[in-house]
Design an enzyme around this catalytic site. Sequence first.
Site, PDB file in Angstrom:
ATOM      1  N   GLY A   1       2.409  10.060  13.998  1.00  0.00           N
ATOM      2  CA  GLY A   1       2.348  11.183  13.070  1.00  0.00           C
ATOM      3  C   GLY A   1       1.695  12.437  13.622  1.00  0.00           C
ATOM      4  O   GLY A   1       1.551  13.430  12.896  1.00  0.00           O
ATOM      5  N   GLN A   2       1.313  12.416  14.901  1.00  0.00           N
ATOM      6  CA  GLN A   2       0.656  13.610  15.438  1.00  0.00           C
ATOM      7  C   GLN A   2       1.598  14.806  15.404  1.00  0.00           C
ATOM      8  O   GLN A   2       2.810  14.661  15.525  1.00  0.00           O
ATOM      9  CB  GLN A   2       0.196  13.340  16.866  1.00  0.00           C
ATOM     10  CG  GLN A   2      -0.981  12.378  16.897  1.00  0.00           C
ATOM     11  CD  GLN A   2      -1.468  12.114  18.302  1.00  0.00           C
ATOM     12  OE1 GLN A   2      -1.578  13.036  19.096  1.00  0.00           O
ATOM     13  NE2 GLN A   2      -1.748  10.867  18.596  1.00  0.00           N
ATOM     14  N   LYS A   3       0.995  15.982  15.267  1.00  0.00           N
ATOM     15  CA  LYS A   3       1.780  17.208  15.062  1.00  0.00           C
ATOM     16  C   LYS A   3       2.893  17.374  16.101  1.00  0.00           C
ATOM     17  O   LYS A   3       4.033  17.695  15.758  1.00  0.00           O
ATOM     18  CB  LYS A   3       0.842  18.415  15.100  1.00  0.00           C
ATOM     19  CG  LYS A   3       1.351  19.577  14.319  1.00  0.00           C
ATOM     20  CD  LYS A   3       0.281  20.604  14.083  1.00  0.00           C
ATOM     21  CE  LYS A   3       0.806  21.623  13.084  1.00  0.00           C
ATOM     22  NZ  LYS A   3      -0.239  22.447  12.540  1.00  0.00           N
ATOM     23  N   THR A   4       2.564  17.135  17.349  1.00  0.00           N
ATOM     24  CA  THR A   4       3.542  17.343  18.424  1.00  0.00           C
ATOM     25  C   THR A   4       4.705  16.348  18.333  1.00  0.00           C
ATOM     26  O   THR A   4       5.739  16.546  18.956  1.00  0.00           O
ATOM     27  CB  THR A   4       2.881  17.180  19.803  1.00  0.00           C
ATOM     28  OG1 THR A   4       2.160  15.944  19.787  1.00  0.00           O
ATOM     29  CG2 THR A   4       1.947  18.320  20.121  1.00  0.00           C
ATOM     30  N   LEU A   5       4.511  15.263  17.593  1.00  0.00           N
ATOM     31  CA  LEU A   5       5.557  14.235  17.503  1.00  0.00           C
ATOM     32  C   LEU A   5       6.467  14.438  16.291  1.00  0.00           C
ATOM     33  O   LEU A   5       7.532  13.822  16.196  1.00  0.00           O
ATOM     34  CB  LEU A   5       4.919  12.838  17.405  1.00  0.00           C
ATOM     35  CG  LEU A   5       4.007  12.422  18.561  1.00  0.00           C
ATOM     36  CD1 LEU A   5       3.312  11.102  18.241  1.00  0.00           C
ATOM     37  CD2 LEU A   5       4.824  12.290  19.844  1.00  0.00           C
TER      38      LEU A   5
END
Length: 186
Positions: free
Chosen positions: A69-73
């Site tokens: 769920g990280q922003k870059t993903l």
Amino acid sequence: MGLLTILRKQKWKEKEARVLLLGLDNAGKTTILKRLLNENTITVSPTFGFQIRTINVEGLHLTIWDIGGQKTLRSFWKNYFESTEAIVWVVDSLDESRLLECKHQLHELLLEEKLLNISLLILANKSDAAGSLDAKTIEQLLHLDELKSRHYCILSVSAITGDGIQEAINWLASDLRESKMGILSN
Ligand SMILES: Nc1nc2c(ncn2[C@@H]2O[C@H](COP(=O)(O)OP(=O)(O)OP(=O)(O)O)[C@@H](O)[C@H]2O)c(=O)[nH]1
Ligand SMILES: [Mg+2]
């Protein structure tokens, strides 16, 4: 009949459903999956890609995609939408400061055409922790009333203690069964 409907009917005959586990980083998606699989929930680390696991619930074979769920993903989430029948959206109910970001991501996700008829289960996770917000408050802060015709279920759970997890997965299985029955009778 569209190709998607034919594929869905075929999968229902096989009693299979594809479920995406989504939400902001640190919400507890991987821990919830470990809990469902009766694995050790103490050692988790952030998910940088995805993992796929299967579980059987009430005779239904669920393929669960746990996606980082990280922003870059998040721009990669759309690669997983095809043939998805359910979204389990996990919320960190301890982290009030990120609920606005969480609301924005959820509402953006639900605009996706491929996700129009999915089952939607929202889990207010970390209910074991002091100061966690209850499901009703999260429901209001995420403006779920704006989802209009879309039906959903929001439940408080704890991946660490297991509270509410079984009820949540049972709701999902029942909802999938009902919606698939609807498709079959069309
Ligand atoms: N107190 C409490 N902590 C939890 C619970 N579920 C998860 N955590 C903690 O929250 C942190 C993040 O958990 P993860 O399962 O890795 O979160 P994630 O949503 O998979 O995160 P990404 O993979 O980065 O998207 C870990 O430190 C977990 O121990 C819970 O029910 N209660
Ligand atoms: Mg994870």
